[in-house]
Design a protein around this motif. Sequence first.
Motif, PDB file in Angstrom:
ATOM      1  N   THR A 122       0.868  -1.164   0.000  1.00 23.04           N
ATOM      2  CA  THR A 122       0.000   0.000   0.000  1.00 23.04           C
ATOM      3  C   THR A 122       0.906   1.214   0.000  1.00 23.04           C
ATOM      4  N   LYS A 123       0.339   2.384   0.005  1.00 17.83           N
ATOM      5  CA  LYS A 123       1.146   3.600  -0.041  1.00 17.83           C
ATOM      6  C   LYS A 123       2.133   3.637   1.121  1.00 17.83           C
ATOM      7  N   GLU A 144      -3.198  -2.292   4.495  1.00 17.77           N
ATOM      8  CA  GLU A 144      -3.799  -1.006   4.147  1.00 17.77           C
ATOM      9  C   GLU A 144      -3.298   0.042   5.128  1.00 17.77           C
ATOM     10  N   ASP A 147      -5.080   5.583   7.160  1.00 21.58           N
ATOM     11  CA  ASP A 147      -5.560   6.880   6.690  1.00 21.58           C
ATOM     12  C   ASP A 147      -6.235   6.791   5.331  1.00 21.58           C
ATOM     13  N   ARG A 148      -6.377   5.587   4.816  1.00 20.74           N
ATOM     14  CA  ARG A 148      -7.042   5.421   3.515  1.00 20.74           C
ATOM     15  C   ARG A 148      -8.489   5.890   3.604  1.00 20.74           C
ATOM     16  N   LYS A 149      -8.906   6.690   2.639  1.00 21.90           N
ATOM     17  CA  LYS A 149     -10.289   7.166   2.589  1.00 21.90           C
ATOM     18  C   LYS A 149     -11.174   6.041   2.055  1.00 21.90           C
ATOM     19  N   THR A 150     -12.225   5.750   2.779  1.00 21.57           N
ATOM     20  CA  THR A 150     -13.109   4.655   2.387  1.00 21.57           C
ATOM     21  C   THR A 150     -14.508   5.180   2.105  1.00 21.57           C
ATOM     22  N   LEU A 181     -11.438  -1.352   7.506  1.00 27.81           N
ATOM     23  CA  LEU A 181     -10.138  -1.741   6.963  1.00 27.81           C
ATOM     24  C   LEU A 181      -9.666  -3.074   7.544  1.00 27.81           C
ATOM     25  N   TYR A 241      -0.771   1.481  10.058  1.00 32.62           N
ATOM     26  CA  TYR A 241      -1.101   0.453   9.076  1.00 32.62           C
ATOM     27  C   TYR A 241      -1.798  -0.723   9.760  1.00 32.62           C
TER      28      TYR A 241
END
Length: 270
Positions: A122-123, A144, A147-150, A181, A241
């Motif tokens: 992931t990033k 993941e 902070d991933r926008k879901t 997540l 993460y």
Amino acid sequence: MTKTPPVQSNAADSQQPSAAPNRPLTKQSPIQLWYASAAHDTPGKIESFCMRWLPQEEHQSAAKFRVASARHQHVIGRGMARFLIADTNTAPHQIQFRNLDHGKPIVETPEQLRRPFNIAHTKGLVICGIGAEAADEWLGVDIEGLDRKTDPGLAQRYFAPEEIEQLDRVKNDDAKQALFLKIWTLKEAFIKAIGTGLNTPLDQFAFVNASSNSPRLVLKDESLAQGRHWQIRNVIPRQGYIAAVALGTKTSDIVPKIELSDFRKRMQDC
């Protein structure tokens, strides 16, 4: 190439249940879960180190990535896996991978180095899970960034009713995203382990008690088990993460023992 033991363990995720009286103890299957930072733009020491272990065809594959961050993640994942699987008789670039029908890589040759492994990224971070040598086990990992926008609608469209119900009970937005997540990585790790990827509908299996350390897998389609007994665990490889590890075994008395390690430690040993 000297193999060194992992530097830290995730004991909370690898505890085995106590056995009932007069029943055999469960066996632990060691899984090394390595993580490495990936650069966003300019490649760093980790990218350069991992690039050294790629054969020419994978250099060419990496060059096709137009986005630098995706290219770095690919290089680190493949290079890290090769380096960790190799031994004193076989250099990392000499290992031949083969992709299964839906893209899952396995070791083709040499046969003596065949072992379960899986890569996810992931990033900013790449992970590589390595199973026991010569183990007839199936392994999948996923990761993941927290902070991933879901999109809240994703769960409604793709998750099983049991998972949607768990999410609906959470009122705090941040906690709901974290649980989403968690479930997402559990599901991804499982479908990567069985080698089908997103060709398997995500509502055909569910994770009960997904917020716990030992979520339970429930299969709506029993054929998804592929004749295996499944243990899936969440792991925090680094702050910010969430990752998951799925292990499929032929017998029900095996539990994963997940050992978490920073790949930079291995680089320093070279």
